[in-house]
Design a protein around this motif. Structure first.
Motif, PDB file in Angstrom:
ATOM      1  N   THR A  25       0.898  -1.249   0.031  1.00  0.00           N
ATOM      2  CA  THR A  25       0.100   0.052   0.064  1.00  0.00           C
ATOM      3  C   THR A  25       1.004   1.243  -0.152  1.00  0.00           C
ATOM      4  O   THR A  25       2.154   1.063   0.251  1.00  0.00           O
ATOM      5  CB  THR A  25      -0.935  -0.055   1.048  1.00  0.00           C
ATOM      6  N   ASP A  27       0.794   3.387   2.290  1.00  0.00           N
ATOM      7  CA  ASP A  27       1.350   3.519   3.688  1.00  0.00           C
ATOM      8  C   ASP A  27       2.664   2.801   3.857  1.00  0.00           C
ATOM      9  O   ASP A  27       3.763   2.961   4.511  1.00  0.00           O
ATOM     10  CB  ASP A  27       0.349   3.221   4.621  1.00  0.00           C
ATOM     11  N   TYR A  46       1.980   9.686  -1.866  1.00  0.00           N
ATOM     12  CA  TYR A  46       1.088   9.596  -2.602  1.00  0.00           C
ATOM     13  C   TYR A  46       1.100   9.958  -3.938  1.00  0.00           C
ATOM     14  O   TYR A  46       0.791   9.298  -4.863  1.00  0.00           O
ATOM     15  CB  TYR A  46      -0.263   9.923  -1.733  1.00  0.00           C
ATOM     16  N   THR A  62      -6.424  -1.529  -7.844  1.00  0.00           N
ATOM     17  CA  THR A  62      -7.536  -1.107  -6.948  1.00  0.00           C
ATOM     18  C   THR A  62      -8.153  -2.241  -6.300  1.00  0.00           C
ATOM     19  O   THR A  62      -8.488  -2.959  -7.139  1.00  0.00           O
ATOM     20  CB  THR A  62      -8.435  -0.265  -7.846  1.00  0.00           C
ATOM     21  N   GLY A  66     -10.820  -1.008  -0.753  1.00  0.00           N
ATOM     22  CA  GLY A  66     -10.037   0.099  -0.716  1.00  0.00           C
ATOM     23  C   GLY A  66      -8.576  -0.030  -0.557  1.00  0.00           C
ATOM     24  O   GLY A  66      -8.234  -1.103  -0.388  1.00  0.00           O
ATOM     25  N   GLY A  67      -7.765   1.040  -0.272  1.00  0.00           N
ATOM     26  CA  GLY A  67      -6.277   0.761  -0.090  1.00  0.00           C
ATOM     27  C   GLY A  67      -5.705   0.385  -1.435  1.00  0.00           C
ATOM     28  O   GLY A  67      -5.417  -0.962  -1.386  1.00  0.00           O
ATOM     29  N   ASP A  68      -5.367   1.100  -2.274  1.00  0.00           N
ATOM     30  CA  ASP A  68      -4.834   0.772  -3.681  1.00  0.00           C
ATOM     31  C   ASP A  68      -3.356  -0.018  -3.183  1.00  0.00           C
ATOM     32  O   ASP A  68      -2.739   0.453  -2.140  1.00  0.00           O
ATOM     33  CB  ASP A  68      -4.372   1.989  -4.419  1.00  0.00           C
ATOM     34  N   ARG A  69      -3.220  -0.859  -4.086  1.00  0.00           N
ATOM     35  CA  ARG A  69      -1.579  -1.223  -3.893  1.00  0.00           C
ATOM     36  C   ARG A  69      -0.867  -1.110  -5.100  1.00  0.00           C
ATOM     37  O   ARG A  69      -1.306  -0.740  -6.101  1.00  0.00           O
ATOM     38  CB  ARG A  69      -1.872  -2.977  -3.820  1.00  0.00           C
TER      39      ARG A  69
END
Length: 132
Positions: A25, A27, A46, A62, A66-69
């Motif tokens: 991700t 993050d 981002y 996607t 949620g939380g695109d990789r």
């Protein structure tokens, strides 16, 4: 479009994605890149990830929750999302190019490519289920 200015931070993001198969991700990328650039912001990560994806230098995956990789391997390939642990795994199979032609027959336009995300259970999660 003007040439993009070189950025050591952006290069570090690309290098990290090229070195991992974990499809992190934003993050997770941020936590890794922050080791080299302690003052980098999450927003910068981002922006650079989205820029790299727009430029075709990384792939944005996607996910439905949620939380695109992100993936550093840009050659066409498929992915499997483990519905147990959420891991995204590369699927080593040939790309089905004929699907573009089939889709184009049903579409009033031109199809250039496609993405497919398969859903399943990874080997590790299957092992855990069997041991319970």
């Amino acid at each position: 479009m003007a040439a993009l200015k070189y950025s050591r931070q952006r290069e570090s993001i690309k290098e990290y994605l090229a070195s991992t198969t974990s499809h992190p991700t934003a993050d997770a990328v941020y936590l890794h890149v922050r080791e080299e650039f302690p003052h980098i912001s999450l927003g910068t990560v981002y922006r650079n990830l989205n820029l790299l994806a727009d430029m075709g230098e990384v792939i944005k995956i996607t996910t439905p929750h949620g939380g695109d990789r992100f993936d550093g391997v840009t050659k066409p390939h498929y992915h499997v999302l483990c519905t147990e642990c959420g891991e995204i795994i590369d699927l080593n199979m040939d790309i089905v190019h004929s699907i573009n032609e089939q889709a184009e027959k049903c579409f009033d336009g031109s199809i250039h490519s496609h993405t497919t995300l398969f859903y399943g259970t990874c080997r590790e999660c299957l092992k855990k289920k069997k041991s319970i």
